[in-house]
Design a protein around this motif. Structure first.
Motif, mmCIF file in Angstrom:
data_model
loop_
_atom_site.group_PDB
_atom_site.id
_atom_site.type_symbol
_atom_site.label_atom_id
_atom_site.label_comp_id
_atom_site.label_asym_id
_atom_site.label_seq_id
_atom_site.Cartn_x
_atom_site.Cartn_y
_atom_site.Cartn_z
ATOM 1 N N SER A 1 0.810 -1.224 0.000
ATOM 2 C CA SER A 1 0.000 0.000 0.000
ATOM 3 C C SER A 1 0.837 1.265 0.000
ATOM 4 N N THR A 2 2.086 1.209 0.466
ATOM 5 C CA THR A 2 2.923 2.409 0.547
ATOM 6 C C THR A 2 3.841 2.572 -0.662
ATOM 7 N N ALA A 3 3.629 1.789 -1.713
ATOM 8 C CA ALA A 3 4.537 1.818 -2.863
ATOM 9 C C ALA A 3 4.185 2.900 -3.871
ATOM 10 N N GLY A 4 3.031 3.538 -3.725
ATOM 11 C CA GLY A 4 2.624 4.560 -4.670
ATOM 12 C C GLY A 4 2.215 4.003 -6.017
ATOM 13 N N LEU A 5 1.714 2.784 -6.050
ATOM 14 C CA LEU A 5 1.304 2.152 -7.294
ATOM 15 C C LEU A 5 -0.183 2.408 -7.553
ATOM 16 N N ALA A 6 -0.633 2.008 -8.738
ATOM 17 C CA ALA A 6 -2.045 2.215 -9.105
ATOM 18 C C ALA A 6 -2.981 1.393 -8.230
ATOM 19 N N VAL A 7 -2.458 0.372 -7.574
ATOM 20 C CA VAL A 7 -3.295 -0.445 -6.700
ATOM 21 C C VAL A 7 -3.887 0.392 -5.568
ATOM 22 N N SER A 8 -3.232 1.516 -5.226
ATOM 23 C CA SER A 8 -3.733 2.374 -4.154
ATOM 24 C C SER A 8 -5.039 3.062 -4.531
ATOM 25 N N ASP A 9 -5.392 3.094 -5.840
ATOM 26 C CA ASP A 9 -6.637 3.717 -6.270
ATOM 27 C C ASP A 9 -7.855 2.833 -6.058
ATOM 28 N N ILE A 10 -7.640 1.548 -5.809
ATOM 29 C CA ILE A 10 -8.760 0.642 -5.597
ATOM 30 C C ILE A 10 -9.463 1.014 -4.291
ATOM 31 N N PRO A 11 -10.793 1.111 -4.291
ATOM 32 C CA PRO A 11 -11.510 1.533 -3.070
ATOM 33 C C PRO A 11 -11.171 0.709 -1.844
ATOM 34 N N SER A 12 -10.968 -0.581 -2.012
ATOM 35 C CA SER A 12 -10.673 -1.425 -0.852
ATOM 36 C C SER A 12 -9.291 -1.154 -0.272
ATOM 37 N N MET A 13 -8.451 -0.397 -0.985
ATOM 38 C CA MET A 13 -7.110 -0.069 -0.492
ATOM 39 C C MET A 13 -7.039 1.317 0.127
ATOM 40 N N GLN A 14 -8.146 2.037 0.136
ATOM 41 C CA GLN A 14 -8.135 3.387 0.679
ATOM 42 C C GLN A 14 -7.899 3.347 2.193
ATOM 43 N N GLY A 15 -6.929 4.126 2.658
ATOM 44 C CA GLY A 15 -6.634 4.211 4.082
ATOM 45 C C GLY A 15 -5.726 3.128 4.615
ATOM 46 N N THR A 16 -5.294 2.207 3.757
ATOM 47 C CA THR A 16 -4.445 1.114 4.234
ATOM 48 C C THR A 16 -2.986 1.530 4.384
ATOM 49 N N ASP A 17 -2.634 2.732 3.916
ATOM 50 C CA ASP A 17 -1.257 3.189 4.029
ATOM 51 C C ASP A 17 -0.996 3.956 5.324
ATOM 52 N N LYS A 18 -1.964 3.950 6.238
ATOM 53 C CA LYS A 18 -1.824 4.668 7.506
ATOM 54 C C LYS A 18 -1.323 3.776 8.637
ATOM 55 N N GLY A 19 -0.844 2.596 8.310
ATOM 56 C CA GLY A 19 -0.367 1.678 9.330
ATOM 57 C C GLY A 19 -1.146 0.381 9.304
#
Length: 358
Positions: free
Chosen positions: A281-299
């Protein structure tokens, strides 16, 4: 002779009586033969280290699909299905297509089935390091000499957890590289095309710490898994639970293996899912745009809470049956030529159509 063939029949009866008096070797249980095979492997460290590597090679296509589903990548539209026992559809609703249609889609998108082996080199390296480091630590830490069964169980659990900790710390960078190479298929990023380019990208973005993204849930899940398995196996051996069940029922059910697998599925899998998502989730890839990945980069704690609240703690756990769509939407990152977020609608005739959400 009274009828043809009586001469052959007499010889057959003599042969049958001869077999009845011959000493027979007692038949061995499958478990005994398997234990003997494992003992032989224990004596050959090279074969012992290569065994999980071979297993990882065989199941790599399944692993690739699992990681893509774990991050919530569902490029194919869900289909409304009636209840069917033979298709394991127990409730009417919208279900995502099967694993085989998913594989067909990946092949059509990337042009080859070899895309299922994306991240193979770091995956095999991780398996080899995990087994080697684990076996080395287990060989250095002696087994318990106590005669008290509870003390033996606690000592063995600590021994296995120590070996697992060292193995996870040694192999986790390759765990991160593997997951990021796989999820880069979603957006088509070139920075994760090879192992070397992945190492350079991770180091330039996050330094050495970037190789250990998601370490805590990965370590926690592996420790819980090995603790559960060791506890179940040791209790079964010390108190002869399986033997008592076998004597009562007349055959072995391998009940301890079933119990261990069930506990791991309930307790460990949600944390394993968190580890995979946190590593990507912290890689800055397009996968971060998927709704289920929203907020997963906060820990990883926030990631686990989000999965729990959304009822997604089992996402990617089952590939062999149709997966029920929790929300009547599907998603492909718009930046990679996909359709973006798509809302499911039906017209008056009941035909399914899709309108892009603005």
């Amino acid at each position: 002779p009274k009828y043809p063939g009586s001469f052959k029949l007499s010889y057959y009866n003599e042969y049958k009586s001869y077999l009845s008096v011959m000493p027979r070797r007692p038949a061995r249980d499958n478990a005994e033969s398997m234990s003997e095979l494992l003992d032989e492997l224990e004596k050959k460290p090279v074969l012992r280290a290569l065994q999980p590597v071979a297993t990882a090679l065989l199941v790599k296509p399944i692993h690739t699909l699992t990681v893509l589903l774990q991050v919530g990548y569902e490029p194919l539209a869900p289909v409304y299905r009636q209840r069917s026992f033979f298709k394991f559809v127990f409730h009417e609703g919208y279900y995502y297509p099967s694993m085989f249609q998913y594989i067909k889609y990946l092949r059509e998108k990337h042009g080859t089935y070899l895309i299922l082996y994306r991240g193979l080199t770091p995956r095999l390296t991780s398996a080899f390091l995990t087994t080697t480091v684990r076996n080395e630590i287990l060989s250095l830490v002696p087994k318990s000499t106590s005669r008290c069964p509870p003390e033996q169980i606690v000592h063995e659990m600590g021994r296995q957890c120590l070996a697992t900790t060292g193995a996870v710390i040694a192999s986790h960078p390759f765990f991160v590289i593997t997951n990021r190479m796989i999820v880069s298929l979603i957006g088509g990023e070139k920075s994760y095309d090879s192992v070397w380019s992945s190492i350079k990208t991770i180091y330039s973005d996050g330094g050495l710490v970037g190789f250990y993204d998601g370490l805590v849930p990965h370590l926690l899940s592996e420790i819980l898994s090995v603790s559960t398995e060791t506890l179940v196996v040791e209790v079964a051996e010390k108190f002869e639970i399986e033997k008592k069940i076998e004597r009562a029922l007349g055959h072995s059910l391998r009940i301890m293996f079933i119990a261990s697998s069930a506990l791991n599925s309930v307790i460990v899998y949600p944390i394993q899912l968190t580890a995979v998502i946190s590593s990507a989730s912290t890689a800055g890839l397009a996968v971060s745009d998927i709704p289920s990945m929203q907020g997963t980069d906060k820990g990883w704690v926030a990631c686990f809470k989000g999965l729990w609240r959304g009822g997604n703690t089992k996402r990617g756990n089952n590939l062999w049956t149709y997966r029920k769509a929790n929300v009547e939407t599907y998603h492909t990152p718009a930046g990679s030529g996909g359709k973006g977020l798509v809302e499911l609608q039906t017209d008056l005739a009941g035909h399914v159509k899709y309108d892009k959400v603005q």
